[in-house]
Write an enzyme that holds these catalytic residues in place. Structure first.
Site, short mmCIF file in Angstrom:
data_model
loop_
_atom_site.label_atom_id
_atom_site.label_comp_id
_atom_site.label_asym_id
_atom_site.label_seq_id
_atom_site.Cartn_x
_atom_site.Cartn_y
_atom_site.Cartn_z
CG ASN A 7 -51.10 9.82 -129.52
OD1 ASN A 7 -50.69 10.87 -129.99
ND2 ASN A 7 -50.52 8.67 -129.75
CG ASP A 9 -48.03 11.27 -131.23
OD1 ASP A 9 -47.42 11.67 -130.22
OD2 ASP A 9 -48.08 10.08 -131.58
CG HIS A 10 -52.10 13.51 -135.09
ND1 HIS A 10 -51.20 13.35 -136.13
CD2 HIS A 10 -52.50 12.27 -134.76
CE1 HIS A 10 -51.08 12.06 -136.42
NE2 HIS A 10 -51.86 11.39 -135.59
CG HIS A 43 -44.82 7.31 -131.58
ND1 HIS A 43 -45.36 6.65 -132.65
CD2 HIS A 43 -43.56 6.83 -131.45
CE1 HIS A 43 -44.47 5.80 -133.14
NE2 HIS A 43 -43.36 5.91 -132.44
NE ARG A 45 -42.98 8.03 -136.97
CZ ARG A 45 -43.63 6.96 -137.43
NH1 ARG A 45 -44.83 6.67 -136.98
NH2 ARG A 45 -43.09 6.20 -138.35
NE ARG A 49 -43.57 10.42 -139.65
CZ ARG A 49 -44.11 9.32 -140.18
NH1 ARG A 49 -45.41 9.15 -140.12
NH2 ARG A 49 -43.37 8.42 -140.77
CG HIS A 50 -45.72 13.14 -134.56
ND1 HIS A 50 -45.13 12.43 -133.54
CD2 HIS A 50 -46.38 12.24 -135.31
CE1 HIS A 50 -45.44 11.16 -133.68
NE2 HIS A 50 -46.18 11.00 -134.76
CD GLU A 70 -47.88 5.38 -129.07
OE1 GLU A 70 -47.45 5.47 -130.24
OE2 GLU A 70 -49.07 5.45 -128.81
CB THR A 100 -50.48 6.35 -138.43
OG1 THR A 100 -50.61 6.14 -137.01
CG2 THR A 100 -51.44 5.42 -139.15
CB THR A 101 -48.22 2.80 -135.33
OG1 THR A 101 -47.64 3.95 -134.73
CG2 THR A 101 -47.49 1.55 -134.89
CD GLU A 151 -51.99 1.00 -127.30
OE1 GLU A 151 -50.98 1.44 -126.71
OE2 GLU A 151 -52.64 1.65 -128.14
CG HIS A 191 -53.71 2.60 -134.52
ND1 HIS A 191 -54.19 2.79 -135.78
CD2 HIS A 191 -52.50 3.21 -134.48
CE1 HIS A 191 -53.29 3.48 -136.48
NE2 HIS A 191 -52.27 3.75 -135.71
N GLY A 192 -57.05 4.04 -134.27
CA GLY A 192 -58.20 4.18 -135.16
C GLY A 192 -59.52 4.33 -134.44
N1 PXP Z 1 -51.81 3.37 -129.79
C1 PXP Z 1 -50.63 3.34 -130.45
C2 PXP Z 1 -49.63 2.32 -130.05
C3 PXP Z 1 -50.36 4.23 -131.50
O1 PXP Z 1 -49.18 4.17 -132.16
C4 PXP Z 1 -51.31 5.21 -131.83
C5 PXP Z 1 -51.04 6.19 -132.92
O2 PXP Z 1 -49.95 6.98 -132.60
C6 PXP Z 1 -52.51 5.23 -131.09
C7 PXP Z 1 -52.74 4.28 -130.10
C8 PXP Z 1 -53.57 6.23 -131.37
O3 PXP Z 1 -54.09 6.00 -132.64
P1 PXP Z 1 -55.07 7.06 -133.29
O4 PXP Z 1 -54.25 8.30 -133.52
O5 PXP Z 1 -55.52 6.40 -134.54
O6 PXP Z 1 -56.16 7.29 -132.29
#
Ligand code: PXP
Length: 238
Positions: A7, A9-10, A43, A45, A49-50, A70, A100-101, A151, A191-192
């Protein structure tokens, strides 16, 4: 063992901090693919924002593996997805104030809205996944929307502090994965997840893909994208 999707996004978050053109998430995506990522997740959004629409448009032309968009389950976002045509779309909940989500979709509560977004995307031959908590009710309702994949949200597992609580969350995730597979859904997770907690999740049988962003992009800032992706690929056992 699961495939790693990165991902990006960052990378866009850092770019947006100055509103300029660098770092470019498109370049980051190509580097992640060269290092072994099997998919790119972005993602878009509603508050932009990103990631920006431009990122999706260019990524659509450059991604060699698989593009997973996403998005919130809205008509406006579904119309954008129809134009971009990612291989896959993941429906996620969105709140403006969140960092974040936060948690999965409530498919039970928003069933009709989610189902109609799933239908709109499937008509365009986009594979649809729903981001949900490891809860059997959410798994069951996800199947009823017609989505082909779920997911499983690993954020609570990742945030737990004690070993016991982590064990409990892991069991919830394992049960949700088993149930989803039993009723005919494909399964990913995310996520995380980071370099210290990913291995137990990667070992769960039946999870096809792991979607990882923040920890990997953070590490890439310090050691480079190539090393960050390669190290994560190893931990995923891919
Ligand atoms: N899966 C989904 C659906 C998410 O929204 C995100 C965060 O954008 C991630 C995975 C990735 O999460 P993380 O950035 O914490 O690895």
């Amino acid at each position: 063992m699961p495939r790693l999707n990165v991902n990006i996004d960052h990378v866009a978050t850092v770019r947006q901090a100055r509103g300029g053109t660098e770092p470019d998430p498109v370049v980051a995506a190509s580097m992640a693919e060269l290092a072994g990522a099997k998919g790119i997740v972005v993602h878009l959004r509603e508050d932009r924002r990103h990631a920006q629409l431009r990122d999706l448009e260019v990524l659509r032309k450059t991604v060699q593996t698989k593009l997973n968009m996403e998005m919130a389950p809205t008509v406006a976002m579904a119309n954008i997805a129809k134009k971009i045509k990612p291989e896959m779309a993941t429906l996620v909940p969105e709140k403006r104030q969140e960092l974040t989500t936060e948690g999965g979709l409530n498919v039970v509560k928003h069933f009709q809205k989610i189902k109609s977004t799933v239908n709109a995307l499937k008509k365009e031959n986009i594979l649809v996944s729903l981001f949900i908590d490891p809860d059997p009710k959410q798994v069951e309702k996800s199947f009823e929307t017609g989505a082909q994949m779920v997911e499983i949200h690993t954020g609570t597992y990742a945030d737990t502090k004690s070993e016991k609580a982590m064990e409990r969350e892991l069991i919830k995730i394992e049960n949700a994965v088993d149930y989803a597979l039993d009723i005919g859904l494909r399964v990913s997770a995310g996520h995380g997840l980071n370099y210290f907690n990913v291995e137990d999740i990667a070992l769960i049988e039946g999870i096809e893909e792991l979607n990882i962003g923040h920890s990997l992009i953070s590490r890439a800032m310090l050691v480079g994208m190539d090393t960050a992706v390669r190290d994560m690929v190893v931990l995923c056992g891919d």
